[in-house]
Write a protein that holds these residues in place. Structure first.
Motif, PDB file in Angstrom:
ATOM      1  N   TRP A 151      30.702  39.122  47.051  1.00 34.08           N
ATOM      2  CA  TRP A 151      31.778  39.755  46.263  1.00 34.08           C
ATOM      3  C   TRP A 151      32.324  41.046  46.861  1.00 34.08           C
ATOM      4  O   TRP A 151      33.254  41.619  46.314  1.00 34.08           O
ATOM      5  N   HIS A 165      35.721  40.142  40.350  1.00 33.94           N
ATOM      6  CA  HIS A 165      36.147  38.870  39.759  1.00 33.94           C
ATOM      7  C   HIS A 165      36.331  39.065  38.255  1.00 33.94           C
ATOM      8  O   HIS A 165      35.913  40.088  37.699  1.00 33.94           O
ATOM      9  N   SER A 167      34.955  37.309  36.046  1.00 40.53           N
ATOM     10  CA  SER A 167      33.783  36.796  35.315  1.00 40.53           C
ATOM     11  C   SER A 167      33.093  37.877  34.490  1.00 40.53           C
ATOM     12  O   SER A 167      32.300  37.563  33.597  1.00 40.53           O
ATOM     13  N   ARG A 191      38.387  43.582  46.134  1.00 38.12           N
ATOM     14  CA  ARG A 191      37.269  43.304  47.055  1.00 38.12           C
ATOM     15  C   ARG A 191      37.563  43.960  48.399  1.00 38.12           C
ATOM     16  O   ARG A 191      38.738  44.065  48.781  1.00 38.12           O
ATOM     17  N   GLN A 204      42.838  37.396  39.284  1.00 38.25           N
ATOM     18  CA  GLN A 204      42.173  36.135  38.961  1.00 38.25           C
ATOM     19  C   GLN A 204      42.474  35.762  37.521  1.00 38.25           C
ATOM     20  O   GLN A 204      42.798  36.626  36.698  1.00 38.25           O
ATOM     21  N   GLU A 206      40.430  33.643  34.489  1.00 36.72           N
ATOM     22  CA  GLU A 206      39.116  33.096  34.190  1.00 36.72           C
ATOM     23  C   GLU A 206      39.200  32.329  32.887  1.00 36.72           C
ATOM     24  O   GLU A 206      39.662  32.857  31.874  1.00 36.72           O
ATOM     25  N   PHE A 244      26.979  28.899  42.346  1.00 32.60           N
ATOM     26  CA  PHE A 244      27.178  30.242  41.793  1.00 32.60           C
ATOM     27  C   PHE A 244      25.938  30.527  40.966  1.00 32.60           C
ATOM     28  O   PHE A 244      25.341  29.601  40.395  1.00 32.60           O
ATOM     29  N   GLY A 302      37.187  30.274  37.549  1.00 31.03           N
ATOM     30  CA  GLY A 302      37.853  31.529  37.899  1.00 31.03           C
ATOM     31  C   GLY A 302      38.572  31.385  39.223  1.00 31.03           C
ATOM     32  O   GLY A 302      37.942  31.111  40.244  1.00 31.03           O
TER      33      GLY A 302
HETATM   34  N1  PHE Z   1      33.832  34.388  39.713  1.00 34.66           N
HETATM   35  C1  PHE Z   1      33.857  33.382  40.739  1.00 34.66           C
HETATM   36  C2  PHE Z   1      34.553  33.948  41.995  1.00 34.66           C
HETATM   37  O1  PHE Z   1      35.075  35.014  41.959  1.00 34.66           O
HETATM   38  C3  PHE Z   1      34.584  32.148  40.299  1.00 34.66           C
HETATM   39  C4  PHE Z   1      33.933  31.442  39.158  1.00 34.66           C
HETATM   40  C5  PHE Z   1      34.270  31.715  37.870  1.00 34.66           C
HETATM   41  C6  PHE Z   1      32.984  30.469  39.386  1.00 34.66           C
HETATM   42  C7  PHE Z   1      33.695  31.052  36.808  1.00 34.66           C
HETATM   43  C8  PHE Z   1      32.397  29.794  38.359  1.00 34.66           C
HETATM   44  C9  PHE Z   1      32.746  30.083  37.067  1.00 34.66           C
HETATM   45  O2  PHE Z   1      34.566  33.350  43.035  1.00 34.66           O
END
Ligand code: PHE
Length: 334
Positions: A151, A165, A167, A191, A204, A206, A244, A302
């Motif tokens: 990340w 992200h 998330s 990032r 992003q 989500e 993940f 996401g």
């Molecule tokens: N957060 C992850 C990314 O930035 C993407 C993701 C989101 C994966 C939700 C799984 C579930 O790459």
């Protein structure tokens, strides 16, 4: 004396013509019409002509004086309108103001949201600067876990990050304490990466759906629905296994290329374009959000807004960073 008057008039004409400013004009006026000016000099001469001629000559002189006054005021007008827009002409066509439009990314976010709203998702907002806990720890990535490396995160303080992200919104949404959850969180992310296909700032969106009995089939259905509505009815999606820490199982989602329809071309190199990550919410993440994983399950995905949109427009932008340069030559094309 009549000849002298004519000479004076043509002299006046010549200098007035050449005058370049209001100041010039004022000096000319004083020189000709002022108390010690040339006109008065001639007037004084009237005393020496016979009373019989005086009337006629007087008229000629007055006429000349009026003409000089007229020339002066005409020239004054010319100078004024040349130097400023003091003269307002309401019949003149107006200047058309430049009409701008929203930024490409705003359009993309709205369009994406429209599609998810139709199947009951609600847009929510979560912090774009958040604690390490919501960005990583609550997502099953404890301090020091190597998975965090991916990340490339900007730390603002020991415990504060520019969210890498969207998330971070997952556990925050669960903490609100309502179920089922059907959210879309669209936000700016950051990032530490900058090259032709990565910008330090990006967006992003989500998706998170938590309810009783949510399965991979539901995830696949929602992705397929989105791809068809966003990209066009002929498009298909596929799930590729991935890993993940916060989803189990985890996938990368691909969509068939719009240019070749999936057979492979120079744009997609292989028929599929990668959308981004997805998966079934990990039981540990549900627990972090206060939800019992034995009763509830859910999926999350996401993806990058810029990437998703560029794939739709079949835009192969040579450098994604141009989206953030405020370059009108680029932006006005949309
Ligand atoms: N957060 C992850 C990314 O930035 C993407 C993701 C989101 C994966 C939700 C799984 C579930 O790459």
């Amino acid at each position: 004396m009549e000849d002298t008057t004519k000479d004076l008039l043509s002299q006046a004409q010549a200098v007035i013509n050449l005058a370049a400013s209001q100041e010039d004009l004022e000096n000319i006026r004083i020189g000709f019409l002022g108390r010690n000016g040339k006109m008065n000099e001639l007037m004084a001469g009237l005393l020496h002509v016979s009373p019989a001629q005086r009337g006629e000559l007087g008229r000629v002189l007055n006429q000349a004086k009026r003409e000089i006054e007229l020339l002066l005021s005409k020239k004054e007008e010319d100078l004024l309108s040349a130097s400023s827009n003091l003269y307002f002409d309401p019949t003149e066509p107006s200047i058309k103001p430049n009409l701008g439009h929203l930024h490409l990314i705003t359009y993309a976010a709205r369009e994406i949201m429209d599609i998810f709203e139709r199947i009951g998702f609600v847009r929510v907002r979560h912090p774009e600067i958040d604690s390490d806990y919501y960005a990583f720890e609550a997502l099953n990535m404890p301090a020091g876990h190597p998975a965090r490396d991916e990340w490339e995160t900007f730390y603002i303080a020991d415990n504060l990050v520019i969210t890498p992200h969207t998330s971070n919104g997952q556990v925050r949404e669960m903490e609100k304490g309502y179920l089922p959850i059907k959210m879309i969180n669209i936000a700016r992310c950051g990032r530490r990466q900058s090259d032709v296909s990565h910008s330090q700032t990006f967006h992003q969106f989500e998706g998170l759906y938590i309810d009783k009995g949510v399965s991979i089939a539901n995830l696949k259905g929602v992705l397929e629905y989105f791809a068809r509505n966003f990209y066009g009815s002929g498009r298909q999606t596929r799930l590729r296994p991935y890993d993940f820490r916060f989803t189990e199982p985890s996938f990368e989602v691909d969509v068939t290329c719009g240019l070749c329809g999936g057979s492979g071309c120079s744009f997609c190199k292989g028929g599929w374009l990668e959308l981004g990550g997805a998966g079934m919410v990990h039981p540990k993440v549900l627990r972090a959000g206060g939800i019992d994983p034995r009763k509830y399950s859910g999926f999350a995905f996401g993806w990058g807004v810029e990437r998703t949109y560029m794939m739709k427009a079949e835009l192969s932008i040579p450098d994604i960073r141009i989206l953030y340069k405020n370059d009108l030559n680029f932006l006005e094309q949309f």
